[in-house]
Design a protein around this motif. Structure first.
Motif, PDB file in Angstrom:
ATOM      1  N   PRO A  77       0.794  -1.234   0.000  1.00 17.39           N
ATOM      2  CA  PRO A  77       0.000   0.000   0.000  1.00 17.39           C
ATOM      3  C   PRO A  77       0.826   1.284   0.000  1.00 17.39           C
ATOM      4  O   PRO A  77       0.331   2.347  -0.360  1.00 17.39           O
ATOM      5  N   GLN A  78       2.099   1.176   0.404  1.00 19.01           N
ATOM      6  CA  GLN A  78       2.953   2.372   0.432  1.00 19.01           C
ATOM      7  C   GLN A  78       3.896   2.378  -0.767  1.00 19.01           C
ATOM      8  O   GLN A  78       4.693   1.452  -0.942  1.00 19.01           O
ATOM      9  N   VAL A  79       3.801   3.432  -1.556  1.00 19.32           N
ATOM     10  CA  VAL A  79       4.571   3.488  -2.795  1.00 19.32           C
ATOM     11  C   VAL A  79       6.080   3.452  -2.532  1.00 19.32           C
ATOM     12  O   VAL A  79       6.835   2.828  -3.286  1.00 19.32           O
ATOM     13  N   HIS A 122      -0.837   1.857 -11.975  1.00 20.11           N
ATOM     14  CA  HIS A 122      -2.238   1.922 -11.556  1.00 20.11           C
ATOM     15  C   HIS A 122      -3.070   1.013 -12.463  1.00 20.11           C
ATOM     16  O   HIS A 122      -2.681   0.751 -13.606  1.00 20.11           O
ATOM     17  N   LEU A 123      -4.209   0.559 -11.953  1.00 20.62           N
ATOM     18  CA  LEU A 123      -5.069  -0.336 -12.728  1.00 20.62           C
ATOM     19  C   LEU A 123      -5.934   0.448 -13.717  1.00 20.62           C
ATOM     20  O   LEU A 123      -7.160   0.383 -13.696  1.00 20.62           O
ATOM     21  N   THR A 124      -5.273   1.190 -14.598  1.00 22.06           N
ATOM     22  CA  THR A 124      -5.996   1.946 -15.631  1.00 22.06           C
ATOM     23  C   THR A 124      -5.774   1.265 -16.979  1.00 22.06           C
ATOM     24  O   THR A 124      -4.781   0.563 -17.170  1.00 22.06           O
ATOM     25  N   ASP A 125      -6.684   1.497 -17.906  1.00 25.16           N
ATOM     26  CA  ASP A 125      -6.602   0.834 -19.211  1.00 25.16           C
ATOM     27  C   ASP A 125      -5.286   1.118 -19.923  1.00 25.16           C
ATOM     28  O   ASP A 125      -4.641   0.213 -20.445  1.00 25.16           O
ATOM     29  N   SER A 126      -4.879   2.391 -19.943  1.00 28.61           N
ATOM     30  CA  SER A 126      -3.673   2.746 -20.711  1.00 28.61           C
ATOM     31  C   SER A 126      -2.417   2.111 -20.104  1.00 28.61           C
ATOM     32  O   SER A 126      -1.555   1.623 -20.826  1.00 28.61           O
ATOM     33  N   ASP A 178      -2.666  -0.698  -5.246  1.00 30.04           N
ATOM     34  CA  ASP A 178      -4.071  -1.108  -5.153  1.00 30.04           C
ATOM     35  C   ASP A 178      -4.171  -2.611  -4.845  1.00 30.04           C
ATOM     36  O   ASP A 178      -3.729  -3.442  -5.641  1.00 30.04           O
ATOM     37  N   PRO A 179      -4.774  -2.995  -3.694  1.00 22.16           N
ATOM     38  CA  PRO A 179      -4.877  -4.424  -3.344  1.00 22.16           C
ATOM     39  C   PRO A 179      -5.719  -5.228  -4.331  1.00 22.16           C
ATOM     40  O   PRO A 179      -5.611  -6.452  -4.409  1.00 22.16           O
TER      41      PRO A 179
END
Length: 351
Positions: free
Chosen positions: A185-187, A215-219, A236-237
């Motif tokens: 959780p900690q970057v 991050h869990l984004t499409d791109s 992100d868990p």
């Protein structure tokens, strides 16, 4: 003209958060694509309310490395309506310490002058001369930051002290160019751990496999899917449920490593793995040995395996190994399996 390493920088940008809590991309030189700009805004922490200030983060997107330094503005300064700002440097090379040092100089310039002009001058000075000098804002000399130092800055010792013999799973996954996903959780913890992993396969010196902050984004996931094997870090868990993204999943807070069902056959372990694991653990547990020496010990063992593989390949047609060749050697099943998949990873396999 400056040395080639100065030509590795691609751009410098500025993101500001104002007194109205609006976060804006306000300036860059020479330019940044709209897609990359959106990724950088999501990484800079100024959009993430109350999650704390991340003073320095780094990562990779579409083969471009980014380094982001974020500062809280303390009164009085030339920046009247700005509460925080981030300096973003993009580059072709992996070298967090180099770009953190350069960003610190740029941050001090911006706080003092309140205008990007001085930053642009500093950026151009480094690009053309490899040096950015100023009495009040500190100096930056590009040749002080050797890439090997960046590769050795992650601690393999810390990785082994956390995972012990299970480090062999990470080593095997890296050797076979598998997909490793790490969650914390900690970057800051994520960056520190993931950057050390490519050193386990030092013979490749390949940090392009590292995507430490995704991050869990499409791109971003689309970009990740274009890579054969990787080490990817997520805060992100939810990523634990995305088995389509990994062969090996590392839950860092709980010190747990899981091999996905689809990778179990390629990752099956035998006596060879145990021998390598012992080399790794014994070297790392030796208090007198530095990270550099531990990496060398592992590397010697790796070179031994690769030399055996190369000599097998030399006996084959077109210097390519077949499963038949391996079967003739009567290796234990797990060793045969590992060498077969390693030959594929090293492009020594006849297809």
């Amino acid at each position: 003209m400056a040395a080639p390493e100065t030509q590795l920088m691609l751009s410098v940008g500025l993101i500001e958060k104002d007194v109205n809590a609006d976060t804006l991309w306000v300036w860059c030189y020479p330019s940044v694509s709209a897609e990359l700009r959106e990724v950088l805004l999501s990484k800079c922490c100024l959009r993430q309310d109350s999650r704390g200030l991340h003073t320095f983060v780094f990562g990779q997107f579409c083969r471009t490395w980014y380094y982001i330094s974020t500062v809280e503005v303390q009164e009085p300064t030339a920046l009247k309506k700005v509460t925080h700002f981030s300096i973003v440097v993009t580059a072709k090379d992996f070298n967090p310490e180099k770009y953190a040092a350069f960003s610190r100089v740029l941050c001090r310039m911006y706080i003092k002058h309140g205008s990007p002009v001085k930053m642009m001058e500093g950026y151009i000075a480094v690009l053309t001369k490899g040096i950015c000098q100023s009495d009040e804002n500190g100096s930056f000399l590009i040749k002080d930051y050797d890439v090997r130092k960046a590769y050795l800055a992650g601690s393999v010792k810390d990785v082994v002290s956390q995972f012990g013999m299970e480090t062999i799973i990470l080593y095997t996954a890296l050797m076979l160019k598998k997909r490793i996903v790490v969650h914390h959780p900690q970057v800051e913890a994520l960056l520190e751990f993931t950057r050390a992993l490519p050193a386990l396969t030092w013979h490749r010196k390949d940090w392009s496999i590292l995507h430490p902050y995704v991050h869990l984004t499409d791109s971003e996931l689309e970009n990740l899917r274009t890579c054969t094997g990787y080490v990817a870090g997520f805060v992100d868990p939810e990523v634990s449920n995305r088995s389509d993204l990994f062969d090996v999943y590392v839950n860092l807070p709980d010190s747990e490593i899981t091999i996905s069902q689809s990778a179990k056959e390629a990752m099956s372990m035998g006596k060879l793995h145990k021998d390598i694991g012992l080399v790794i653990v014994q070297s790392a547990e030796n208090a007198d040995r530095t990270d550099g020496q531990i990496i060398k010990d592992i590397s010697i063992k790796t070179r031994e395996i690769l030399a055996n593989l190369a000599s097998l390949a030399e006996e084959c047609e077109n210097s390519k190994i077949t499963l038949e060749t391996l079967k003739q050697r009567h290796f234990p099943p797990a060793t045969e399996n590992f060498l077969f998949h390693l030959a594929a990873a090293e492009q020594l396999l006849k297809i």
